[in-house]
Write a protein that holds these residues in place. Structure first.
Motif, mmCIF file in Angstrom:
data_model
loop_
_atom_site.group_PDB
_atom_site.id
_atom_site.type_symbol
_atom_site.label_atom_id
_atom_site.label_comp_id
_atom_site.label_asym_id
_atom_site.label_seq_id
_atom_site.Cartn_x
_atom_site.Cartn_y
_atom_site.Cartn_z
ATOM 1 N N ILE A 10 -8.268 0.433 3.870
ATOM 2 C CA ILE A 10 -7.335 -0.381 4.654
ATOM 3 C C ILE A 10 -7.293 0.102 6.099
ATOM 4 O O ILE A 10 -7.326 -0.696 7.047
ATOM 5 C CB ILE A 10 -5.935 -0.346 4.003
ATOM 6 N N LYS A 11 -7.241 1.430 6.298
ATOM 7 C CA LYS A 11 -7.221 1.973 7.659
ATOM 8 C C LYS A 11 -8.512 1.638 8.390
ATOM 9 O O LYS A 11 -8.500 1.251 9.574
ATOM 10 C CB LYS A 11 -7.019 3.489 7.619
ATOM 11 N N GLY A 12 -9.650 1.779 7.698
ATOM 12 C CA GLY A 12 -10.925 1.452 8.325
ATOM 13 C C GLY A 12 -11.006 -0.010 8.736
ATOM 14 O O GLY A 12 -11.499 -0.335 9.829
ATOM 15 N N MET A 13 -10.516 -0.923 7.882
ATOM 16 C CA MET A 13 -10.525 -2.345 8.224
ATOM 17 C C MET A 13 -9.594 -2.636 9.387
ATOM 18 O O MET A 13 -9.888 -3.484 10.243
ATOM 19 C CB MET A 13 -10.127 -3.166 6.997
ATOM 20 N N SER A 14 -8.446 -1.947 9.475
ATOM 21 C CA SER A 14 -7.529 -2.140 10.603
ATOM 22 C C SER A 14 -8.216 -1.765 11.907
ATOM 23 O O SER A 14 -8.149 -2.508 12.909
ATOM 24 C CB SER A 14 -6.268 -1.299 10.397
ATOM 25 N N ASP A 15 -8.876 -0.609 11.927
ATOM 26 C CA ASP A 15 -9.578 -0.182 13.142
ATOM 27 C C ASP A 15 -10.705 -1.147 13.491
ATOM 28 O O ASP A 15 -10.895 -1.501 14.663
ATOM 29 C CB ASP A 15 -10.139 1.228 12.942
ATOM 30 N N LEU A 16 -11.472 -1.576 12.471
ATOM 31 C CA LEU A 16 -12.582 -2.495 12.718
ATOM 32 C C LEU A 16 -12.073 -3.834 13.249
ATOM 33 O O LEU A 16 -12.652 -4.403 14.192
ATOM 34 C CB LEU A 16 -13.374 -2.695 11.430
ATOM 35 N N PRO A 18 0.811 -1.233 0.000
ATOM 36 C CA PRO A 18 0.000 0.000 0.000
ATOM 37 C C PRO A 18 0.836 1.273 0.000
ATOM 38 O O PRO A 18 0.447 2.270 -0.600
ATOM 39 C CB PRO A 18 -0.846 -0.128 1.274
ATOM 40 N N GLN A 19 2.002 1.254 0.667
ATOM 41 C CA GLN A 19 2.819 2.464 0.704
ATOM 42 C C GLN A 19 3.462 2.783 -0.647
ATOM 43 O O GLN A 19 4.009 3.874 -0.829
ATOM 44 C CB GLN A 19 3.921 2.348 1.770
ATOM 45 N N ASN A 20 3.409 1.848 -1.593
ATOM 46 C CA ASN A 20 3.973 2.083 -2.930
ATOM 47 C C ASN A 20 2.911 2.481 -3.956
ATOM 48 O O ASN A 20 3.221 2.598 -5.142
ATOM 49 C CB ASN A 20 4.708 0.833 -3.421
ATOM 50 N N LEU A 21 1.659 2.694 -3.498
ATOM 51 C CA LEU A 21 0.608 3.085 -4.431
ATOM 52 C C LEU A 21 0.888 4.460 -5.037
ATOM 53 O O LEU A 21 0.595 4.707 -6.205
ATOM 54 C CB LEU A 21 -0.749 3.104 -3.717
ATOM 55 N N GLY A 22 1.462 5.360 -4.231
ATOM 56 C CA GLY A 22 1.803 6.679 -4.759
ATOM 57 C C GLY A 22 2.844 6.596 -5.859
ATOM 58 O O GLY A 22 2.768 7.313 -6.870
ATOM 59 N N VAL A 42 -6.607 5.632 -5.145
ATOM 60 C CA VAL A 42 -5.525 5.374 -4.187
ATOM 61 C C VAL A 42 -5.960 5.803 -2.789
ATOM 62 O O VAL A 42 -5.814 5.059 -1.805
ATOM 63 C CB VAL A 42 -4.239 6.116 -4.611
ATOM 64 N N GLU A 43 -6.516 7.019 -2.672
ATOM 65 C CA GLU A 43 -6.970 7.501 -1.367
ATOM 66 C C GLU A 43 -8.096 6.621 -0.831
ATOM 67 O O GLU A 43 -8.146 6.326 0.376
ATOM 68 C CB GLU A 43 -7.448 8.951 -1.476
ATOM 69 N N THR A 44 -8.996 6.199 -1.721
ATOM 70 C CA THR A 44 -10.106 5.343 -1.285
ATOM 71 C C THR A 44 -9.589 4.013 -0.739
ATOM 72 O O THR A 44 -10.046 3.542 0.317
ATOM 73 C CB THR A 44 -11.057 5.088 -2.467
ATOM 74 N N LEU A 45 -8.617 3.387 -1.434
ATOM 75 C CA LEU A 45 -8.086 2.104 -0.982
ATOM 76 C C LEU A 45 -7.328 2.265 0.330
ATOM 77 O O LEU A 45 -7.450 1.433 1.248
ATOM 78 C CB LEU A 45 -7.174 1.521 -2.069
ATOM 79 N N ARG A 46 -6.550 3.323 0.464
ATOM 80 C CA ARG A 46 -5.832 3.545 1.732
ATOM 81 C C ARG A 46 -6.805 3.771 2.883
ATOM 82 O O ARG A 46 -6.606 3.248 3.987
ATOM 83 C CB ARG A 46 -4.908 4.742 1.580
ATOM 84 N N SER A 47 -7.852 4.559 2.648
ATOM 85 C CA SER A 47 -8.863 4.783 3.684
ATOM 86 C C SER A 47 -9.571 3.483 4.037
ATOM 87 O O SER A 47 -9.867 3.218 5.210
ATOM 88 C CB SER A 47 -9.867 5.827 3.185
#
Length: 537
Positions: A75-81, A30-34, A68-73
């Motif tokens: 991933i973060k949402g799934m981590s919190d969940l 994910p950090q290489n999406l940019g 890219v922003e949608t996928l990163r968001s």
């Protein structure tokens, strides 16, 4: 991406009717999406294999601009969940201390540890010989359209819209190809973690077995004349099972890595040339010195042994050795020339190193300029996004206003419908009143002095009593209003007549008083008694 060379001068090639389709996957973090998006938008990185005059022709086949922003968001949402559900599962099992440690540790990445990454970057391509040449200027347009449509159909058939996040077709390289990004979410439930959502590429059959993916690609693209690539993995397994040596699996080499290897090889060759020149020069000088010393030793020894006996022979021998010395000196001069040549080679090698260093500096400057352009492009994109948000807000306001106007129009339409209904009722009442008046004029309905009510003459009324009752009921409100209006008009007329009569009575009373007539006598009595009154008065 295969090994490319510069395509500033595109050229057609002999076109073939069939070629192997290229389907390749590579792990992506994910950090290489940019970095992926920067390369896709040609905003930086190695662009030596790209014809940037054709980059505007690159077209997005699937996905939004903010994927890219949608996928990163996501991933973060799934981590919190996942963390919340793990804490809830541990608390339900009364493992409070462990739940506290999980909460203090914070959300963890929603994927299993691997070396490849939880996402997959893919490419679909075909040889430039099938496209029609090197570069878009030489490609066969209908074939490119066929390949693009077939590729998009293949991706949609084997990856859902939740898995396929982005797909783009590149028109600015040697052969047309499509880059795409895959994210596969899976669900796993355990007693200690609860329901967890993880990124697991192997959950998709194509990503679990690349050979299976190649088989499906060959079957799908066979419709447009392409075929499956060589079965290298199967050949390697068969060779190993048979105990025979097998070729090593082929590995993809990125263009930047290939060019770095070529620069390193050139530097090694330059160093080898310089070292060989130094060694050759040293060997030539040492060989010259050895020959000269050997010749001198031999001449001295022979001169000392035969000096007394053979003076003439010694002179010839001296001349001979002088010739040898001359040859040695000539050889030394040749060695010196060889050394000069070696020095020139060394100078050329140093010049090559200098040019390489200058090229490195130019590349560094070019990279810096590209970074500046990337920054400006980012600023421009942010400004465009701000304008887009402003337009969206304006559109939202216009939508609200249009909805308000629409509600007013609906209310106005309802009011108009009510008025039309009332008008229809009035028209019906007017028609009923007209019929009722016609019945009254025709004598079918008349006032009964004896019964003090309206009576019905069935012979003169051509309708039954129920229809007549319905007519009267419909015309009743309008008839009452007309009757009231007539009554008011009659009372006004009667009032005026009564007022006139009252005024005439007052005038008559005044005349009686002026004439001295008693109030009980009438005007006729006065005329009878007064015969000489002009009868015309």
């Amino acid at each position: 991406m295969s090994i490319h060379r510069s395509i500033n001068m595109p050229a057609p090639v002999t076109q073939v009717d069939t070629a192997p389709v290229v389907l390749r996957f590579k792990g992506l973090w994910p950090q290489n999406l940019g970095r992926f998006r920067m390369h896709d938008q040609r905003g930086g990185g190695d662009l030596s294999h790209v014809d940037q005059t054709r980059s505007k022709g690159n077209h997005v086949l699937f996905g939004r601009q903010d994927w890219v922003e949608t996928l990163r968001s996501e991933i973060k949402g799934m981590s919190d969940l996942n963390q919340e559900r793990q804490i809830a599962a541990l608390t339900a099992k009364s493992r409070v201390a462990e739940a506290i440690r999980v909460e203090e540790a914070g959300p963890s990445q929603p994927w299993r540890q691997s070396t490849a990454g939880p996402l997959r970057e893919g490419i679909l391509s075909v040889s430039k010989t099938w496209c029609g040449g090197t570069g878009a200027a030489c490609w066969d347009g209908p074939r490119i359209a066929q390949f693009r449509d077939a590729s998009l159909g293949f991706l949609r058939a084997h990856f859902t819209e939740q898995q396929l996040r982005y797909a783009v077709g590149h028109m600015d390289e040697e052969a047309y190809h499509i880059h795409f990004v895959i994210a596969v979410w899976t669900e796993k439930t355990t007693a200690n973690r609860g329901q967890q959502f993880l990124l697991r590429p192997a959950a998709n059959p194509l990503l679990a077995s690349y050979e299976h993916a190649q088989d499906l690609a060959g079957e799908h693209f066979g419709k447009i004349g392409l075929e499956r690539g060589m079965r290298r993995a199967a050949a390697i397994r068969a060779a190993r099972e048979a105990g025979k040596p097998s070729a090593e699996p082929r590995s993809h080499v990125p263009p930047s890595e290939w060019r770095a290897r070529e620069v390193a090889k050139a530097q090694v060759e330059v160093k080898a040339i310089l070292d060989a020149a130094h060694e050759e020069g040293a060997r030539v000088v040492q060989r010259t010195r050895d020959l000269t010393a050997r010749a001198l030793r031999k001449s001295r020894k022979r001169a000392s042994l035969r000096a007394a006996e053979r003076t003439a022979a010694a002179a010839r021998e001296a001349q001979k050795y002088l010739s040898i010395a001359e040859a040695a000196r000539e050889h030394a001069r040749t060695a010196t020339l060889d050394r000069d040549v070696a020095v020139q080679k060394r100078a050329a090698a140093q010049d090559a190193v200098t040019r390489l260093e200058e090229a490195s500096v130019q590349i560094t400057r070019h990279c810096a300029a590209m970074e500046q352009r990337a920054i400006r492009a980012t600023e421009t994109r942010l400004e465009e996004e701000r304008k887009t948000r402003k337009v969206r807000e304006t559109q939202t306001g216009l939508l609200t206003t249009s909805r308000r106007i629409e509600s007013k129009l609906v209310a106005a339409q309802r009011d108009l419908d009510r008025r039309e209904d009332a008008l229809t009722l009035r028209e019906k009442a007017a028609e009923a009143l007209e019929r009722g008046i016609s019945y009254i004029i025709g004598g079918g309905i008349a006032w009964d002095e004896h019964a003090q009510r309206f009576a019905l003459d069935a012979e003169l009324v051509p309708v039954d009593r129920e229809t007549l009752r319905q007519t009267v009921r419909t015309a009743g409100p309008l008839f009452l209003r007309v009757a009231k209006a007539i009554s008011r008009a009659a009372w006004v007329a009667l009032g005026r007549a009564q007022g006139q009569i009252s005024a005439d009575a007052i005038i008559l009373t005044n005349i009686r008083a002026e004439m001295g007539l008693p109030p009980e006598r009438s005007l006729a009595d006065v005329l009878d008694r007064t015969g000489d009154v002009d009868p015309d008065l």
